[in-house]
Write an enzyme that holds these catalytic residues in place. Sequence first.
Site, PDB file in Angstrom:
ATOM      1  N   ASP A   8      43.080  27.641  14.014  1.00 38.92           N
ATOM      2  CA  ASP A   8      42.532  26.974  15.184  1.00 38.92           C
ATOM      3  C   ASP A   8      43.511  27.276  16.326  1.00 38.92           C
ATOM      4  O   ASP A   8      44.650  27.703  16.082  1.00 38.92           O
ATOM      5  CB  ASP A   8      42.461  25.468  14.894  1.00 38.92           C
ATOM      6  CG  ASP A   8      42.074  24.670  16.118  1.00 38.92           C
ATOM      7  OD1 ASP A   8      41.112  25.055  16.802  1.00 38.92           O
ATOM      8  OD2 ASP A   8      42.760  23.667  16.409  1.00 38.92           O
ATOM      9  N   ASP A  10      43.733  25.294  19.888  1.00 37.45           N
ATOM     10  CA  ASP A  10      44.207  24.121  20.628  1.00 37.45           C
ATOM     11  C   ASP A  10      44.903  23.132  19.688  1.00 37.45           C
ATOM     12  O   ASP A  10      44.264  22.579  18.795  1.00 37.45           O
ATOM     13  CB  ASP A  10      43.029  23.419  21.313  1.00 37.45           C
ATOM     14  CG  ASP A  10      42.282  24.343  22.275  1.00 37.45           C
ATOM     15  OD1 ASP A  10      42.943  25.077  23.021  1.00 37.45           O
ATOM     16  OD2 ASP A  10      41.036  24.316  22.276  1.00 37.45           O
TER      17      ASP A  10
HETATM   18  C1  BG6 Z   1      38.471  22.761  20.822  1.00 37.52           C
HETATM   19  C2  BG6 Z   1      39.291  21.620  21.373  1.00 37.52           C
HETATM   20  O1  BG6 Z   1      39.320  23.778  20.396  1.00 37.52           O
HETATM   21  O2  BG6 Z   1      37.608  23.278  21.831  1.00 37.52           O
HETATM   22  C3  BG6 Z   1      38.386  20.551  21.977  1.00 37.52           C
HETATM   23  O3  BG6 Z   1      40.066  21.069  20.335  1.00 37.52           O
HETATM   24  C4  BG6 Z   1      37.451  21.174  22.994  1.00 37.52           C
HETATM   25  O4  BG6 Z   1      39.191  19.567  22.578  1.00 37.52           O
HETATM   26  C5  BG6 Z   1      36.680  22.329  22.366  1.00 37.52           C
HETATM   27  O5  BG6 Z   1      36.530  20.213  23.463  1.00 37.52           O
HETATM   28  C6  BG6 Z   1      35.766  23.041  23.369  1.00 37.52           C
HETATM   29  O6  BG6 Z   1      36.558  23.633  24.361  1.00 37.52           O
HETATM   30  P1  BG6 Z   1      35.997  24.205  25.725  1.00 37.52           P
HETATM   31  O7  BG6 Z   1      37.189  24.947  26.301  1.00 37.52           O
HETATM   32  O8  BG6 Z   1      34.866  25.128  25.381  1.00 37.52           O
HETATM   33  O9  BG6 Z   1      35.557  23.065  26.546  1.00 37.52           O
HETATM   34 MG    MG Z   2      42.673  22.014  17.553  1.00 36.10          MG
END
Ligand code: BG6
Ligand code: MG
Length: 219
Positions: A8, A10
């Site tokens: 993953d 984030d």
């Molecule tokens: C995930 C994060 O990786 O991506 C979430 O942990 C986030 O917090 C999700 O909502 C979607 O991300 P994005 O950048 O498409 O809004």
């Molecule tokens: Mg994550």
Amino acid sequence: MLRAFIFDLDGVLTDTAEYHYRAWKRVADEAGLPFTRDDNEHLRGVSRRESLLLILKGRPYPEEKIQAMMARKNNYYLEFIKEISPRDLLPGAQELLEELRANDYKTALGSASKNARDVVERLGIDSLLDAISDGYSVERQKPAPDLFLHAAAQLGLPPKACVVVEDAAAGIQAAKAGGFRSIGLGPRERVGGADMTLLNLVGVHLADLLKALHENHPG
Ligand code: BG6
Ligand code: MG
């Protein structure tokens, strides 16, 4: 036998989980919606839309407003990630990616974020990943297993040959649902469902992971 690691992004390779939180916090404050760091724990790994629905807690909002809030959140998030550079890799992440590749393991990204490619490029780790599956790759996001299955398919490997590295409860659920083994990063209350848990990747080596996952070392 294990052949690959699917990471993953984030909260695992970089601390953008904090930026997702701050961007949502700003949107919530503007709308007068209560939203705390504790609430945010449930948003980890969850798609943009599902995150907003969790913040709204069933309050009825017209679709138009939902779209506008999602767009605002993403603009705030984009502001935060503008400054990201290789210095923002979490400690141990690059070392582990390099060690895995030096030992002929495949590496992939499995992130629900539509901004994942941008962040990966800013972090300078594109060349350390064999495949990227992101927020555009599948319809059903975590806790559905689809994203990790997509990453495994890109690597040409079955789930049982891959281990997922995640900081989110939704991500561990997704890994399990897909038949992957998993490593949870963070407190047990959040990732205790994983096959092994670690607080972070500092000083973590392939041999430690293989031992905890009851795998033989390739060398
Ligand atoms: C995930 C994060 O990786 O991506 C979430 O942990 C986030 O917090 C999700 O909502 C979607 O991300 P994005 O950048 O498409 O809004
Ligand atoms: Mg994550």
